[in-house]
Design a protein around this motif. Sequence first.
Motif, short mmCIF file in Angstrom:
data_model
loop_
_atom_site.label_atom_id
_atom_site.label_comp_id
_atom_site.label_asym_id
_atom_site.label_seq_id
_atom_site.Cartn_x
_atom_site.Cartn_y
_atom_site.Cartn_z
N LEU A 68 -37.31 -30.10 34.56
CA LEU A 68 -38.80 -30.31 35.39
C LEU A 68 -39.98 -30.03 34.33
O LEU A 68 -40.83 -30.74 34.45
CB LEU A 68 -38.72 -29.42 36.59
N LEU A 69 -39.85 -28.91 33.64
CA LEU A 69 -40.76 -28.52 32.89
C LEU A 69 -41.10 -29.47 31.70
O LEU A 69 -42.14 -29.93 31.15
CB LEU A 69 -40.65 -27.26 32.13
N LEU A 70 -39.99 -29.84 31.23
CA LEU A 70 -39.81 -30.88 29.95
C LEU A 70 -40.58 -32.36 30.46
O LEU A 70 -41.37 -32.87 29.91
CB LEU A 70 -38.49 -31.22 29.53
N ALA A 71 -40.08 -32.78 31.90
CA ALA A 71 -40.72 -33.88 32.30
C ALA A 71 -42.12 -33.78 32.66
O ALA A 71 -42.88 -34.74 32.32
CB ALA A 71 -40.12 -34.08 33.76
N ASN A 72 -42.48 -32.53 33.08
CA ASN A 72 -43.99 -32.70 33.30
C ASN A 72 -44.69 -32.29 32.03
O ASN A 72 -45.86 -32.95 31.70
CB ASN A 72 -44.33 -31.13 34.14
N SER A 73 -44.16 -31.61 30.96
CA SER A 73 -44.94 -31.66 29.50
C SER A 73 -45.09 -32.99 28.91
O SER A 73 -46.05 -33.22 28.46
CB SER A 73 -44.19 -30.81 28.67
N ALA A 75 -44.98 -36.05 30.42
CA ALA A 75 -45.84 -36.63 31.31
C ALA A 75 -47.33 -36.15 31.11
O ALA A 75 -48.10 -37.23 30.95
CB ALA A 75 -45.84 -36.40 32.89
N ASN A 76 -47.82 -35.08 30.90
CA ASN A 76 -49.07 -34.76 30.42
C ASN A 76 -49.44 -35.03 29.31
O ASN A 76 -50.85 -35.14 28.91
CB ASN A 76 -49.22 -33.06 30.67
N GLU A 79 -51.71 -40.47 27.58
CA GLU A 79 -53.22 -40.55 27.06
C GLU A 79 -53.94 -41.29 28.10
O GLU A 79 -55.05 -41.19 28.90
CB GLU A 79 -53.52 -41.20 25.66
N ASP A 80 -53.26 -42.44 28.69
CA ASP A 80 -53.92 -43.29 29.93
C ASP A 80 -53.90 -42.62 31.29
O ASP A 80 -52.70 -41.95 31.84
CB ASP A 80 -52.99 -44.58 30.03
N GLU A 81 -55.11 -42.19 31.48
CA GLU A 81 -55.11 -41.36 32.78
C GLU A 81 -54.50 -41.68 34.13
O GLU A 81 -53.73 -41.24 34.76
CB GLU A 81 -56.62 -41.08 33.11
N ARG A 82 -54.72 -43.25 34.24
CA ARG A 82 -53.95 -43.85 35.27
C ARG A 82 -52.34 -43.56 35.51
O ARG A 82 -51.80 -43.21 36.28
CB ARG A 82 -54.59 -45.07 35.56
N LEU A 83 -51.97 -43.93 34.19
CA LEU A 83 -50.52 -44.11 34.05
C LEU A 83 -49.86 -42.56 34.17
O LEU A 83 -48.88 -42.06 35.02
CB LEU A 83 -50.18 -44.45 32.67
N THR A 87 -47.25 -41.23 36.80
CA THR A 87 -45.98 -40.66 36.38
C THR A 87 -45.85 -39.09 36.98
O THR A 87 -44.78 -38.90 37.53
CB THR A 87 -46.12 -40.64 34.94
N LEU A 88 -46.88 -38.36 36.99
CA LEU A 88 -46.70 -37.26 37.47
C LEU A 88 -46.46 -37.22 39.07
O LEU A 88 -45.67 -36.41 39.78
CB LEU A 88 -47.94 -36.37 37.46
N SER A 89 -47.15 -38.34 39.62
CA SER A 89 -46.74 -38.73 41.15
C SER A 89 -45.34 -38.90 41.47
O SER A 89 -44.74 -38.51 42.44
CB SER A 89 -47.75 -39.80 41.79
N GLU A 90 -44.54 -39.88 40.68
CA GLU A 90 -43.45 -40.30 40.65
C GLU A 90 -42.32 -39.02 40.29
O GLU A 90 -41.26 -38.78 41.03
CB GLU A 90 -43.06 -41.39 39.46
#
Length: 104
Positions: A68-73, A75-76, A79-83, A87-90
């Motif tokens: 989960l930490l890797l996925a969050n890292s 996703a952060n 660069e595209d804020e909307r994407l 992604t974080l929502s998914e």
Amino acid sequence: MVIIFGILIVVASLYMYMSLDTDKILLFVGSFSGIIVDFIGAIFIKMYTKNIEVAVKFHAKFAESNNLLLANSIANKIEDERLREDTLSEISKRIILVEKDIKD
């Protein structure tokens, strides 16, 4: 080894009783001591088994947290804020679904 030691105590006390013609107290004390040592060995094996089970569960949870930490890292770093927000929502939705499946 403890269980084998307990069995050896019982056998040794029985042998000493039979060959040396000693008191029955030696037989009773030796047998009782052997049984107690076997009981302690059995408890140790049971505790060891439970500790292994808990360690495996802890490792699974730790690996899940690491993923989960890797996925969050990752996703952060988008660069595209909307994407990034999508992604974080998914990721959040999938975390909730996994936790629901675990509880069921």
